[in-house]
Design a protein around this motif. Structure first.
Motif, PDB file in Angstrom:
ATOM      1  N   LEU A  63       0.831  -1.204   0.000  1.00 50.63           N
ATOM      2  CA  LEU A  63       0.000   0.000   0.000  1.00 50.63           C
ATOM      3  C   LEU A  63       0.866   1.254   0.000  1.00 50.63           C
ATOM      4  O   LEU A  63       0.567   2.229  -0.704  1.00 50.63           O
ATOM      5  CB  LEU A  63      -0.932  -0.007   1.217  1.00 50.63           C
ATOM      6  CG  LEU A  63      -2.097  -1.000   1.197  1.00 50.63           C
ATOM      7  CD1 LEU A  63      -2.834  -0.981   2.527  1.00 50.63           C
ATOM      8  CD2 LEU A  63      -3.059  -0.665   0.065  1.00 50.63           C
ATOM      9  N   THR A  64       1.942   1.243   0.775  1.00 51.53           N
ATOM     10  CA  THR A  64       2.850   2.400   0.806  1.00 51.53           C
ATOM     11  C   THR A  64       3.553   2.570  -0.534  1.00 51.53           C
ATOM     12  O   THR A  64       3.770   3.701  -0.990  1.00 51.53           O
ATOM     13  CB  THR A  64       3.888   2.220   1.932  1.00 51.53           C
ATOM     14  OG1 THR A  64       3.218   1.893   3.151  1.00 51.53           O
ATOM     15  CG2 THR A  64       4.691   3.491   2.131  1.00 51.53           C
TER      16      THR A  64
ATOM     17  N   THR B 176       0.445   1.399 -12.397  1.00 49.76           N
ATOM     18  CA  THR B 176       1.229   0.629 -11.425  1.00 49.76           C
ATOM     19  C   THR B 176       0.881   1.030  -9.998  1.00 49.76           C
ATOM     20  O   THR B 176       0.781   0.177  -9.108  1.00 49.76           O
ATOM     21  CB  THR B 176       2.729   0.833 -11.675  1.00 49.76           C
ATOM     22  OG1 THR B 176       3.036   0.447 -13.022  1.00 49.76           O
ATOM     23  CG2 THR B 176       3.563   0.009 -10.716  1.00 49.76           C
ATOM     24  N   GLY B 177       0.711   2.330  -9.760  1.00 52.98           N
ATOM     25  CA  GLY B 177       0.314   2.773  -8.426  1.00 52.98           C
ATOM     26  C   GLY B 177      -1.029   2.220  -8.009  1.00 52.98           C
ATOM     27  O   GLY B 177      -1.208   1.758  -6.871  1.00 52.98           O
ATOM     28  N   VAL B 178      -1.999   2.248  -8.926  1.00 54.00           N
ATOM     29  CA  VAL B 178      -3.322   1.690  -8.620  1.00 54.00           C
ATOM     30  C   VAL B 178      -3.223   0.181  -8.392  1.00 54.00           C
ATOM     31  O   VAL B 178      -3.866  -0.369  -7.487  1.00 54.00           O
ATOM     32  CB  VAL B 178      -4.299   2.019  -9.761  1.00 54.00           C
ATOM     33  CG1 VAL B 178      -5.645   1.327  -9.537  1.00 54.00           C
ATOM     34  CG2 VAL B 178      -4.497   3.524  -9.880  1.00 54.00           C
ATOM     35  N   LEU B 179      -2.398  -0.501  -9.197  1.00 54.61           N
ATOM     36  CA  LEU B 179      -2.225  -1.950  -9.023  1.00 54.61           C
ATOM     37  C   LEU B 179      -1.641  -2.270  -7.648  1.00 54.61           C
ATOM     38  O   LEU B 179      -2.091  -3.223  -6.983  1.00 54.61           O
ATOM     39  CB  LEU B 179      -1.313  -2.486 -10.126  1.00 54.61           C
ATOM     40  CG  LEU B 179      -0.947  -3.971 -10.051  1.00 54.61           C
ATOM     41  CD1 LEU B 179      -2.192  -4.839 -10.187  1.00 54.61           C
ATOM     42  CD2 LEU B 179       0.075  -4.331 -11.129  1.00 54.61           C
ATOM     43  N   CYS B 180      -0.666  -1.492  -7.203  1.00 51.57           N
ATOM     44  CA  CYS B 180      -0.080  -1.728  -5.877  1.00 51.57           C
ATOM     45  C   CYS B 180      -1.107  -1.514  -4.777  1.00 51.57           C
ATOM     46  O   CYS B 180      -1.150  -2.276  -3.800  1.00 51.57           O
ATOM     47  CB  CYS B 180       1.121  -0.798  -5.668  1.00 51.57           C
ATOM     48  SG  CYS B 180       2.572  -1.207  -6.654  1.00 51.57           S
TER      49      CYS B 180
ATOM     50  N   GLY C 299      -2.125  -4.528  -2.374  1.00 52.91           N
ATOM     51  CA  GLY C 299      -1.924  -4.344  -0.932  1.00 52.91           C
ATOM     52  C   GLY C 299      -3.229  -4.425  -0.170  1.00 52.91           C
ATOM     53  O   GLY C 299      -3.297  -5.048   0.904  1.00 52.91           O
ATOM     54  N   GLY C 300      -4.288  -3.803  -0.715  1.00 54.82           N
ATOM     55  CA  GLY C 300      -5.594  -3.891  -0.051  1.00 54.82           C
ATOM     56  C   GLY C 300      -6.121  -5.305  -0.020  1.00 54.82           C
ATOM     57  O   GLY C 300      -6.738  -5.730   0.974  1.00 54.82           O
ATOM     58  N   ALA C 301      -5.883  -6.087  -1.094  1.00 55.03           N
ATOM     59  CA  ALA C 301      -6.334  -7.480  -1.117  1.00 55.03           C
ATOM     60  C   ALA C 301      -5.607  -8.309  -0.066  1.00 55.03           C
ATOM     61  O   ALA C 301      -6.217  -9.142   0.616  1.00 55.03           O
ATOM     62  CB  ALA C 301      -6.108  -8.068  -2.503  1.00 55.03           C
ATOM     63  N   VAL C 302      -4.299  -8.094   0.089  1.00 57.58           N
ATOM     64  CA  VAL C 302      -3.538  -8.854   1.086  1.00 57.58           C
ATOM     65  C   VAL C 302      -4.022  -8.535   2.493  1.00 57.58           C
ATOM     66  O   VAL C 302      -4.231  -9.434   3.320  1.00 57.58           O
ATOM     67  CB  VAL C 302      -2.031  -8.547   0.943  1.00 57.58           C
ATOM     68  CG1 VAL C 302      -1.251  -9.140   2.107  1.00 57.58           C
ATOM     69  CG2 VAL C 302      -1.489  -9.095  -0.370  1.00 57.58           C
ATOM     70  N   VAL C 303      -4.237  -7.250   2.778  1.00 57.40           N
ATOM     71  CA  VAL C 303      -4.687  -6.856   4.124  1.00 57.40           C
ATOM     72  C   VAL C 303      -6.084  -7.394   4.407  1.00 57.40           C
ATOM     73  O   VAL C 303      -6.360  -7.918   5.505  1.00 57.40           O
ATOM     74  CB  VAL C 303      -4.650  -5.322   4.265  1.00 57.40           C
ATOM     75  CG1 VAL C 303      -5.267  -4.889   5.588  1.00 57.40           C
ATOM     76  CG2 VAL C 303      -3.211  -4.818   4.172  1.00 57.40           C
ATOM     77  N   SER C 304      -7.001  -7.293   3.435  1.00 63.45           N
ATOM     78  CA  SER C 304      -8.370  -7.773   3.659  1.00 63.45           C
ATOM     79  C   SER C 304      -8.408  -9.292   3.804  1.00 63.45           C
ATOM     80  O   SER C 304      -9.137  -9.820   4.651  1.00 63.45           O
ATOM     81  CB  SER C 304      -9.273  -7.319   2.510  1.00 63.45           C
ATOM     82  OG  SER C 304      -8.818  -7.850   1.274  1.00 63.45           O
ATOM     83  N   LEU C 305      -7.628 -10.019   2.989  1.00 64.37           N
ATOM     84  CA  LEU C 305      -7.594 -11.474   3.100  1.00 64.37           C
ATOM     85  C   LEU C 305      -6.953 -11.916   4.407  1.00 64.37           C
ATOM     86  O   LEU C 305      -7.290 -12.983   4.945  1.00 64.37           O
ATOM     87  CB  LEU C 305      -6.834 -12.081   1.926  1.00 64.37           C
ATOM     88  CG  LEU C 305      -7.550 -12.076   0.571  1.00 64.37           C
ATOM     89  CD1 LEU C 305      -6.637 -12.617  -0.518  1.00 64.37           C
ATOM     90  CD2 LEU C 305      -8.829 -12.901   0.643  1.00 64.37           C
ATOM     91  N   HIS C 306      -6.048 -11.124   4.927  1.00 61.87           N
ATOM     92  CA  HIS C 306      -5.420 -11.465   6.209  1.00 61.87           C
ATOM     93  C   HIS C 306      -6.466 -11.560   7.317  1.00 61.87           C
ATOM     94  O   HIS C 306      -6.357 -12.415   8.211  1.00 61.87           O
ATOM     95  CB  HIS C 306      -4.375 -10.414   6.558  1.00 61.87           C
ATOM     96  CG  HIS C 306      -3.852 -10.518   7.961  1.00 61.87           C
ATOM     97  ND1 HIS C 306      -2.913 -11.451   8.341  1.00 61.87           N
ATOM     98  CD2 HIS C 306      -4.163  -9.814   9.085  1.00 61.87           C
ATOM     99  CE1 HIS C 306      -2.653 -11.308   9.629  1.00 61.87           C
ATOM    100  NE2 HIS C 306      -3.394 -10.333  10.101  1.00 61.87           N
ATOM    101  N   TYR C 307      -7.483 -10.711   7.267  1.00 57.77           N
ATOM    102  CA  TYR C 307      -8.510 -10.714   8.310  1.00 57.77           C
ATOM    103  C   TYR C 307      -9.720 -11.574   7.943  1.00 57.77           C
ATOM    104  O   TYR C 307     -10.354 -12.150   8.830  1.00 57.77           O
ATOM    105  CB  TYR C 307      -8.975  -9.280   8.593  1.00 57.77           C
ATOM    106  CG  TYR C 307      -7.921  -8.440   9.270  1.00 57.77           C
ATOM    107  CD1 TYR C 307      -7.603  -8.643  10.613  1.00 57.77           C
ATOM    108  CD2 TYR C 307      -7.244  -7.447   8.581  1.00 57.77           C
ATOM    109  CE1 TYR C 307      -6.640  -7.881  11.243  1.00 57.77           C
ATOM    110  CE2 TYR C 307      -6.279  -6.672   9.201  1.00 57.77           C
ATOM    111  CZ  TYR C 307      -5.976  -6.892  10.537  1.00 57.77           C
ATOM    112  OH  TYR C 307      -5.017  -6.131  11.160  1.00 57.77           O
TER     113      TYR C 307
END
Length: 320
Positions: free
Chosen positions: A211-212, A256-260, A264-272
């Protein structure tokens, strides 16, 4: 100006095409070599995880290659036109040519190509680069261009970007380029960090690093886009006016920025929400990832010896 030994006399070496850049070519070759190396070892990965690794690595290499490559691209802002204009100072000769302007983070590229190329008994095919990166003197490069006797269209456009020009293009584009380049290097550092964290049983922090990365990539876009709010000087050659628009490097960096941000949002949401699916995609073991996914960081110590050998019988007997 006449040909001598197949080359223009003002140039010690043949000129390259406008899009050609040695650093850009090196970056592309390095990341292609990394991708090819991974594809060679891909058959050694068993099961469905092979395809997960393929998507993961290729996406990561694309993001890293794009962040580095756009530093050396002159396709952030581009413009071109066909015109009939004067060719040399103190001469009434006019040529029909295509004039191109390519603006990057570190300078501008000006091209002049005759239509047709052979006019006035000369080969009209110019490609001039002027840098404003740190340590480079744009005004000195412009003075050298005057000494070379470059054509009027090239000198006209180059003069508009000099520090002393009342247009102010030099200050705006130079600052936008420096800020954009700095934020992209920060994004590259966070991209490296995200790859390290996603290879460890801490995918949450890897997602935050992604995300950063996306945020700093978009910051570079916003830094360069600030020039659009400044009224540009009219760039008129002959009876035509040259207008610029955002080029391929700008839009690829935006994508590329939108893809990141999405990754990143998918990884964080799937983590929870679905930690098991995230564990499968990242190929993390249940033992290493289980406690981190639930937020449990308790340390449990157990002694396996009693289970292996059973309870020890300490009863003794003595026969008299």
């Amino acid at each position: 100006m006449t040909l001598w030994n197949g080359q223009l006399p003002f140039y010690p070496q043949p000129r390259h095409a406008p899009g050609f850049s040695v650093p850009l070519l090196i970056v592309i070759l390095v990341f292609l070599a990394l991708a090819a190396s991974f594809l060679l070892i891909l058959p050694g990965i068993r099961g469905h995880s092979r395809w997960f690794w393929l998507v993961r690595v290729l996406l990561s290499l694309f993001i890293g290659a794009e962040i580095v490559a756009v530093h050396f691209s002159a396709q952030w802002s581009v413009g071109g036109m066909n015109t009939n204009t004067s060719y040399k100072a103190f001469s009434a000769a006019r040529v029909s040519a295509h004039v191109g302007l390519h603006v990057g983070l570190e300078g501008i590229n000006i091209t002049l190509t005759g239509t047709p190329v052979q006019q006035l008994n000369e080969t009209i095919d110019y490609n001039e680069h002027f840098n404003w990166r740190l340590g480079e003197n744009y005004a000195e490069q412009y003075s050298e261009a005057l000494e070379k006797g470059l054509p009027d269209p090239v000198l006209y456009l180059a003069e508009k970007f000099t520090p002393s020009s009342p247009c102010g293009l030099y200050r705006q584009y130079r600052l936008a380029g420096h800020y954009g380049s700095a934020t992209l290097w920060v994004a590259f550092c966070f991209w490296l960090l995200s790859n390290v964290l996603l290879s460890m049983p801490v995918p949450l922090y890897g997602g935050l690093a992604l995300l950063t990365t996306g945020a700093f990539t978009l910051f570079s876009i916003f830094a360069f886009a600030t020039i659009s709010s400044v009224p540009l000087c009219p760039l008129r050659l002959g009876s035509s006016m040259l207008t610029t628009h955002y080029g391929a490097a700008f839009w690829v960096t935006l994508a590329t920025g939108v893809l990141c941000l999405l990754l990143g949002g998918a990884v964080v949401s799937l983590h929870y929400s679905r930690p098991r699916a995230l564990r499968t995609f990242l190929d993390l073991s249940v033992k290493d990832y289980g406690s981190q996914a639930k937020g449990n960081l308790h340390l449990i110590l157990s002694n396996p010896l009693p289970k292996q050998f059973g309870a020890l019988d300490l009863t003794t007997s003595t026969n008299l």
